[in-house]
Write a protein that holds these residues in place. Structure first.
Motif, PDB file in Angstrom:
ATOM      1  N   ALA A 170      -3.700  14.233  34.648  1.00 41.98           N
ATOM      2  CA  ALA A 170      -3.611  14.965  35.909  1.00 41.98           C
ATOM      3  C   ALA A 170      -4.067  14.132  37.102  1.00 41.98           C
ATOM      4  O   ALA A 170      -3.459  14.170  38.174  1.00 41.98           O
ATOM      5  CB  ALA A 170      -4.429  16.255  35.814  1.00 41.98           C
ATOM      6  N   ILE A 204       2.770  25.101  32.966  1.00 37.99           N
ATOM      7  CA  ILE A 204       1.785  24.121  33.399  1.00 37.99           C
ATOM      8  C   ILE A 204       0.554  24.256  32.508  1.00 37.99           C
ATOM      9  O   ILE A 204       0.106  25.356  32.192  1.00 37.99           O
ATOM     10  CB  ILE A 204       1.440  24.297  34.897  1.00 37.99           C
ATOM     11  N   ASP A 207      -4.901  21.737  32.266  1.00 34.96           N
ATOM     12  CA  ASP A 207      -5.370  20.608  33.079  1.00 34.96           C
ATOM     13  C   ASP A 207      -4.485  20.359  34.293  1.00 34.96           C
ATOM     14  O   ASP A 207      -4.632  19.350  34.981  1.00 34.96           O
ATOM     15  CB  ASP A 207      -5.467  19.342  32.234  1.00 34.96           C
ATOM     16  N   ASP A 208      -3.548  21.282  34.566  1.00 38.71           N
ATOM     17  CA  ASP A 208      -2.647  21.233  35.727  1.00 38.71           C
ATOM     18  C   ASP A 208      -1.549  20.184  35.622  1.00 38.71           C
ATOM     19  O   ASP A 208      -0.924  19.820  36.634  1.00 38.71           O
ATOM     20  CB  ASP A 208      -3.420  21.028  37.037  1.00 38.71           C
ATOM     21  N   ASP A 210       2.083  19.803  34.768  1.00 35.64           N
ATOM     22  CA  ASP A 210       3.225  20.692  34.562  1.00 35.64           C
ATOM     23  C   ASP A 210       4.219  20.051  33.600  1.00 35.64           C
ATOM     24  O   ASP A 210       4.511  18.862  33.694  1.00 35.64           O
ATOM     25  CB  ASP A 210       3.905  21.020  35.887  1.00 35.64           C
ATOM     26  N   ARG A 322       3.886  24.284  42.709  1.00 35.60           N
ATOM     27  CA  ARG A 322       2.717  24.148  41.838  1.00 35.60           C
ATOM     28  C   ARG A 322       1.825  25.381  41.909  1.00 35.60           C
ATOM     29  O   ARG A 322       1.299  25.837  40.875  1.00 35.60           O
ATOM     30  CB  ARG A 322       1.915  22.899  42.217  1.00 35.60           C
ATOM     31  N   ILE A 326       0.694  27.670  38.685  1.00 36.76           N
ATOM     32  CA  ILE A 326      -0.709  27.911  38.347  1.00 36.76           C
ATOM     33  C   ILE A 326      -1.017  29.402  38.343  1.00 36.76           C
ATOM     34  O   ILE A 326      -1.719  29.907  37.445  1.00 36.76           O
ATOM     35  CB  ILE A 326      -1.626  27.149  39.327  1.00 36.76           C
ATOM     36  N   ASP A 330      -2.404  31.457  35.125  1.00 42.80           N
ATOM     37  CA  ASP A 330      -3.705  32.111  35.160  1.00 42.80           C
ATOM     38  C   ASP A 330      -3.603  33.626  34.986  1.00 42.80           C
ATOM     39  O   ASP A 330      -4.568  34.281  34.589  1.00 42.80           O
ATOM     40  CB  ASP A 330      -4.411  31.784  36.474  1.00 42.80           C
TER      41      ASP A 330
END
Length: 332
Positions: A170, A204, A207-208, A210, A322, A326, A330
């Motif tokens: 990332a 994604i 750890d972000d 994607d 993005r 996310i 979440d």
């Protein structure tokens, strides 16, 4: 600059530097005088292999080299802002691989630095400088396909889990969007402008990084862009633009198309089709490097065809994509 020649230093000795170096050497009034890597051994080996006079392992020392006019940054995405900002503060012109930075805020800061230091700054978006892309814009501006209303583009291939870290870490800018989405979104912006709304689905990791995403850019006039990127499955590397009187389809690869197909006409008459081929200079980066050199020698601080403002707008769209990925992750 010595005798109206731009003296370049290359930052990075990996795959991107190796693919582009030969093209920079094909540009008149461009000279490569130095290379910088993370280790002295790597820098010296690369310099010896390519016949470059000086190798550096210290970027600050490179920036202090008075024989260097411009720096081409060919390192992973997450390092771009640090290198570019230091180079600009040192009074060096900067051409930096795409995406220019990881955020729009960082790009705005670099633009401010380039203005303060009175030096050139450009993202290395070679796709926009390809002859096929320039010709497509001329066709659109001439009204050949009417009003552009639709862009479709995709890029993707399965990257092994033990593949280059720039895809999977990332902090280095890992993921499909930073590596490939920057092209598809830049294409949409080029022909349709900045979208009024963005809608995204995809995956994604925590750890972000994607893995893949499909995103629709919508416009108040009814125009739409449908874009897809992935590092887990293959997506044909193509793009097209549709208008009220015809369409333009680019040949592969999207980031350096060597052909386009212009299709015009309305039913019930059969379409008129024109296939246009283009010669590729080197590996395809020559037009971009030539444009950067010409702008620097002319005293310009950005290139009118790819100003930093265009880079910032693409980054703002990427941030929306993005953020939606996310949020979906979440919420699940």
């Amino acid at each position: 600059m010595a005798d109206s020649t731009v003296r370049w230093a290359i930052v990075g000795t990996g795959g991107i530097a190796r693919r582009t170096l030969g093209d920079l050497r094909l540009v008149p009034r461009a000279e490569i005088v130095a290379v910088c890597s993370r280790s002295e051994e790597s820098a010296d080996a690369f310099a010896a292999e390519w016949g470059i006079e000086r190798g550096y392992a210290d970027f600050t020392a490179l920036c202090a080299d008075m024989t260097v006019d411009a720096i081409y940054i060919a390192t992973p995405h997450g390092t771009h802002f640090r290198y570019a900002s230091e180079a600009l503060r040192a009074g060096k012109h900067v051409l930096c691989e795409k995406p220019l930075t990881m955020t729009a805020a960082e790009a705005r800061e670099l633009k401010s630095l380039s203005v303060e230091q009175d030096v050139f700054l450009m993202e290395a978006m070679w796709m926009k400088f390809a002859p096929s892309m320039r010709r497509a814009l001329e066709l659109v501006e001439s009204g050949a396909i009417g009003t552009p209303m639709f862009v479709q583009a995709g890029l993707g291939y399965p990257v092994p889990g033990d593949g280059p870290e720039r895809f999977w870490v990332a902090e280095l800018g890992g993921g499909a969007l930073f590596d490939m989405g920057v092209y598809t979104i830049a294409l949409a912006h080029l022909f349709l402008g900045v979208p009024d709304a963005v809608s995204t689905i995809g995956e994604i990791r925590p750890d972000d990084v994607d893995l893949h995403e499909s995103y629709t850019l919508s416009y108040m006039n009814g125009a739409t862009a449908q874009l897809t990127t992935s590092i887990t499955y293959a997506i044909p590397p193509r793009g097209s633009v549709g208008g009220t009187a015809g369409s333009i389809a680019f040949g592969e690869m999207l980031f350096a198309p060597r052909s386009l197909r212009l299709m015009t006409g309305t039913p019930p008459q059969p379409p008129r089709i024109e296939d246009i081929e283009f010669e590729q200079e080197g590996a395809g980066y020559v037009p971009m490097f030539r444009a950067a050199c010409e702008a620097i020698l002319a005293g310009d601080r950005e290139h009118p065809f790819h100003p930093v403002s265009a880079t910032i707008e693409v980054l703002e769209t990427m941030e929306l994509v993005r953020a939606q990925l996310i949020a979906q992750r979440d919420a699940s």
